[in-house]
Write an enzyme that holds these catalytic residues in place. Sequence first.
Site, PDB file in Angstrom:
ATOM      1  N   GLY A  53       0.859  -1.183   0.000  1.00 29.70           N
ATOM      2  CA  GLY A  53       0.000   0.000   0.000  1.00 29.70           C
ATOM      3  C   GLY A  53       0.888   1.223   0.000  1.00 29.70           C
ATOM      4  O   GLY A  53       2.067   1.133   0.344  1.00 29.70           O
ATOM      5  N   CYS A  80       5.276  -6.026   1.932  1.00 25.86           N
ATOM      6  CA  CYS A  80       5.587  -4.590   1.841  1.00 25.86           C
ATOM      7  C   CYS A  80       4.842  -3.807   2.916  1.00 25.86           C
ATOM      8  O   CYS A  80       5.097  -3.985   4.095  1.00 25.86           O
ATOM      9  CB  CYS A  80       5.300  -4.080   0.430  1.00 25.86           C
ATOM     10  SG  CYS A  80       6.095  -2.492   0.115  1.00 25.86           S
ATOM     11  N   TYR A  81       3.889  -2.954   2.550  1.00 26.61           N
ATOM     12  CA  TYR A  81       3.107  -2.258   3.584  1.00 26.61           C
ATOM     13  C   TYR A  81       2.482  -3.281   4.537  1.00 26.61           C
ATOM     14  O   TYR A  81       2.443  -3.071   5.748  1.00 26.61           O
ATOM     15  CB  TYR A  81       2.011  -1.403   2.937  1.00 26.61           C
ATOM     16  CG  TYR A  81       1.119  -0.701   3.937  1.00 26.61           C
ATOM     17  CD1 TYR A  81       1.527   0.483   4.548  1.00 26.61           C
ATOM     18  CD2 TYR A  81      -0.120  -1.223   4.282  1.00 26.61           C
ATOM     19  CE1 TYR A  81       0.715   1.119   5.473  1.00 26.61           C
ATOM     20  CE2 TYR A  81      -0.940  -0.589   5.209  1.00 26.61           C
ATOM     21  CZ  TYR A  81      -0.514   0.581   5.809  1.00 26.61           C
ATOM     22  OH  TYR A  81      -1.319   1.203   6.726  1.00 26.61           O
ATOM     23  N   HIS A 168       8.586  -7.798  -2.686  1.00 28.81           N
ATOM     24  CA  HIS A 168       7.381  -8.244  -3.403  1.00 28.81           C
ATOM     25  C   HIS A 168       7.600  -9.605  -4.064  1.00 28.81           C
ATOM     26  O   HIS A 168       8.101  -9.663  -5.187  1.00 28.81           O
ATOM     27  CB  HIS A 168       7.009  -7.219  -4.486  1.00 28.81           C
ATOM     28  CG  HIS A 168       6.431  -5.959  -3.927  1.00 28.81           C
ATOM     29  ND1 HIS A 168       5.108  -5.837  -3.594  1.00 28.81           N
ATOM     30  CD2 HIS A 168       7.012  -4.780  -3.621  1.00 28.81           C
ATOM     31  CE1 HIS A 168       4.889  -4.629  -3.107  1.00 28.81           C
ATOM     32  NE2 HIS A 168       6.033  -3.961  -3.110  1.00 28.81           N
ATOM     33  N   GLU A 170       5.483 -11.394  -5.422  1.00 26.54           N
ATOM     34  CA  GLU A 170       4.527 -11.616  -6.517  1.00 26.54           C
ATOM     35  C   GLU A 170       5.029 -11.118  -7.872  1.00 26.54           C
ATOM     36  O   GLU A 170       4.478 -11.493  -8.898  1.00 26.54           O
ATOM     37  CB  GLU A 170       3.172 -10.979  -6.174  1.00 26.54           C
ATOM     38  CG  GLU A 170       3.132  -9.449  -6.194  1.00 26.54           C
ATOM     39  CD  GLU A 170       3.633  -8.802  -4.905  1.00 26.54           C
ATOM     40  OE1 GLU A 170       4.375  -9.447  -4.147  1.00 26.54           O
ATOM     41  OE2 GLU A 170       3.291  -7.629  -4.663  1.00 26.54           O
ATOM     42  N   SER A 222     -21.191  -9.567 -27.706  1.00 28.39           N
ATOM     43  CA  SER A 222     -20.498  -8.630 -28.591  1.00 28.39           C
ATOM     44  C   SER A 222     -19.583  -9.369 -29.557  1.00 28.39           C
ATOM     45  O   SER A 222     -19.123  -8.809 -30.538  1.00 28.39           O
ATOM     46  CB  SER A 222     -19.655  -7.665 -27.760  1.00 28.39           C
ATOM     47  OG  SER A 222     -18.593  -8.378 -27.150  1.00 28.39           O
ATOM     48  N   GLY A 223     -19.308 -10.634 -29.237  1.00 30.66           N
ATOM     49  CA  GLY A 223     -18.319 -11.361 -30.030  1.00 30.66           C
ATOM     50  C   GLY A 223     -16.939 -11.245 -29.411  1.00 30.66           C
ATOM     51  O   GLY A 223     -15.988 -11.861 -29.862  1.00 30.66           O
ATOM     52  N   GLY A 224     -16.824 -10.435 -28.341  1.00 29.25           N
ATOM     53  CA  GLY A 224     -15.566 -10.353 -27.603  1.00 29.25           C
ATOM     54  C   GLY A 224     -15.415 -11.582 -26.712  1.00 29.25           C
ATOM     55  O   GLY A 224     -16.349 -12.380 -26.592  1.00 29.25           O
ATOM     56  N   VAL A 225     -14.248 -11.708 -26.087  1.00 28.50           N
ATOM     57  CA  VAL A 225     -13.956 -12.905 -25.305  1.00 28.50           C
ATOM     58  C   VAL A 225     -14.941 -13.080 -24.141  1.00 28.50           C
ATOM     59  O   VAL A 225     -15.523 -14.146 -23.957  1.00 28.50           O
ATOM     60  CB  VAL A 225     -12.521 -12.828 -24.724  1.00 28.50           C
ATOM     61  CG1 VAL A 225     -12.189 -14.076 -23.939  1.00 28.50           C
ATOM     62  CG2 VAL A 225     -11.521 -12.602 -25.836  1.00 28.50           C
ATOM     63  N   ASP A 226     -15.136 -12.003 -23.372  1.00 28.61           N
ATOM     64  CA  ASP A 226     -15.899 -12.135 -22.131  1.00 28.61           C
ATOM     65  C   ASP A 226     -17.355 -12.534 -22.379  1.00 28.61           C
ATOM     66  O   ASP A 226     -17.861 -13.477 -21.768  1.00 28.61           O
ATOM     67  CB  ASP A 226     -15.849 -10.836 -21.320  1.00 28.61           C
ATOM     68  CG  ASP A 226     -14.420 -10.374 -21.076  1.00 28.61           C
ATOM     69  OD1 ASP A 226     -13.507 -11.208 -21.241  1.00 28.61           O
ATOM     70  OD2 ASP A 226     -14.224  -9.207 -20.720  1.00 28.61           O
ATOM     71  N   SER A 227     -18.014 -11.812 -23.276  1.00 26.15           N
ATOM     72  CA  SER A 227     -19.428 -12.143 -23.479  1.00 26.15           C
ATOM     73  C   SER A 227     -19.566 -13.499 -24.159  1.00 26.15           C
ATOM     74  O   SER A 227     -20.528 -14.227 -23.921  1.00 26.15           O
ATOM     75  CB  SER A 227     -20.162 -11.042 -24.248  1.00 26.15           C
ATOM     76  OG  SER A 227     -19.648 -10.881 -25.535  1.00 26.15           O
ATOM     77  N   LYS A 366      -8.842 -12.317 -16.787  1.00 22.11           N
ATOM     78  CA  LYS A 366      -8.951 -12.537 -18.235  1.00 22.11           C
ATOM     79  C   LYS A 366      -8.378 -13.890 -18.674  1.00 22.11           C
ATOM     80  O   LYS A 366      -9.001 -14.614 -19.457  1.00 22.11           O
ATOM     81  CB  LYS A 366      -8.202 -11.407 -18.962  1.00 22.11           C
ATOM     82  CG  LYS A 366      -8.491 -11.327 -20.434  1.00 22.11           C
ATOM     83  CD  LYS A 366      -9.770 -10.560 -20.650  1.00 22.11           C
ATOM     84  CE  LYS A 366     -10.091 -10.299 -22.079  1.00 22.11           C
ATOM     85  NZ  LYS A 366     -11.265  -9.415 -22.185  1.00 22.11           N
TER      86      LYS A 366
END
Length: 510
Positions: A53, A80-81, A168, A170, A222-227, A366
């Site tokens: 943070g 970290c924080y 960190h 990560e 929409s034809g996008g990945v998510d939908s 994603k």
Amino acid sequence: MEKILVLDFGGQYNQLIARRVRDMRVYAEILPYTIPLDVIRENRYKGIIFTGGPNSVFDMASPHYDPAILDLGVPVLGICYGCQLTAWMAGGKVETAKVSEYGKIELNVLERASLLFRGVPEKSTVWMSHTDYVSEKPAGFTVTARTNDCPAAAFENAAKGLYAVQFHPEVTHSEFGRKMLENFLFEICRCKGDWQMDSFIEDSVASLKERIGDKEVVLGLSGGVDSSVAAALLSRAVGRQLTCVFVDQGLMRKDEGDFVEETFTRLFDMNFVRVNAGDAFYKALRGVTDPEEKRKIIGTEFYRVFWDEIRRHSGKGYFAQGTIYPDRIESGKGDADKIKTHHNKVEMPADVEFLGVIEPLADLFKDEVRRVGEKLGIPHELVWRQPFPGPGLGVRVIGEITPEKVKLLQEADFVLRDEMAKCGYEKHLAQFFCVLPGVKSVGVMGDHRTYEDLIVIRAVTTDDFMTADWAKIPYDILGRVSARITNEVRGVNRVVYDVTTKPPATVEWE
Ligand code: XMP
């Protein structure tokens, strides 16, 4: 299901921490530091990670937490924080250093027996970014690692399962960061690591079935990945109770509308409604050249056409959308509970009514959405689609948008994509496309002078699209694309390559 809590204190890497944990097949969720201790207790986490943070722990306006969290009997890793906060909560001392430690730093592990450092060499590189540091370890804790400027770069109270690291783990710059996180999950929290996409799909299908019952669901595709992935998942759960509405604005890439329709009608059980609204869009856009105005018109027109279709389903069941985790979480502000207003988010008109909104991918990142998509049998090219702006080719035709210009751009863009797929170079690119700037120039063909359109190739590499570099595509590939476009696309006599970074340019031209 075993779960890790990533308690968000506003660090810029909080989403990354959750992703790393999930990569190790342990489910992680990010919650803001404002959630009550009771909720944490009830959720029975296998472990808790305090994120970094931007604040100082001794500024009482900074995010703090009830020190009783250290007595839950649940292992904690402070980063970290979060490390300084652990020290502060356990009665140690935190001070501000004269110099900040930033970048790759050599870490010296002092306690090789520490479970957190199992398999980590005595000396390795870690990523540091801090000014405050723990100057006095809390009573009952052992310092397990140090750096030149940081006497307590890691400390622990193994008996209580409390661990803290100033660096960190990560980020990939921390050489053995992954190993340390693995140790925390599997050696310290004793996770099994059995979370996977198959179980996600099974669990989601079961809970969608239960929630939807015998009602209808309507989804904007929409034809996008998510939908697309949301559609496939809902189709698996409720089949023909699902209606997908796909608005074709006439501004998609070549043959893309047909491809989306073909995919979803052939491979999945659902009702598929394609609204061919190209004419209405072109009519509304006639004579308009200002980019903001064009966007506004496309947005308004989409809203009208889409909701006119959706309205037919009003009052009958549920409305679904492909919201994903990063859409909901504003990273790095300790406010993981706040819903981000996303530029693609759909506002529902007041007269449209549903029993509720279903967002089956709301907890996924994603790359996880893509994995679910592949498992559900969505074609590779849809699952790995590069980003495509909501207003489609509308932002890639500069000046007035006409069907002829869009057609010409589609043809050029098709050649570019075809060539990139053939040579395999597409895997090195985050996004690539053609732009029609509306500029004509003189050329020569045989004995004739020509005066035709210019096509711009834009290709970028980037991790997050906030900044981007122009891609160093080999000249021979660019040469082939240029030759093919000028040969195959009537009306184009010149091709140029955009060699501008973002900033100062943007990825799109508009
Ligand atoms: P810029 O041009 O702002 O683009 O550098 C960054 C990324 O965002 C995409 N983009 C959009 N995506 N709706 C979207 O869903 C939009 O209106 C939109 N405008 C730009 C762009 O393609 C790039 O990936």
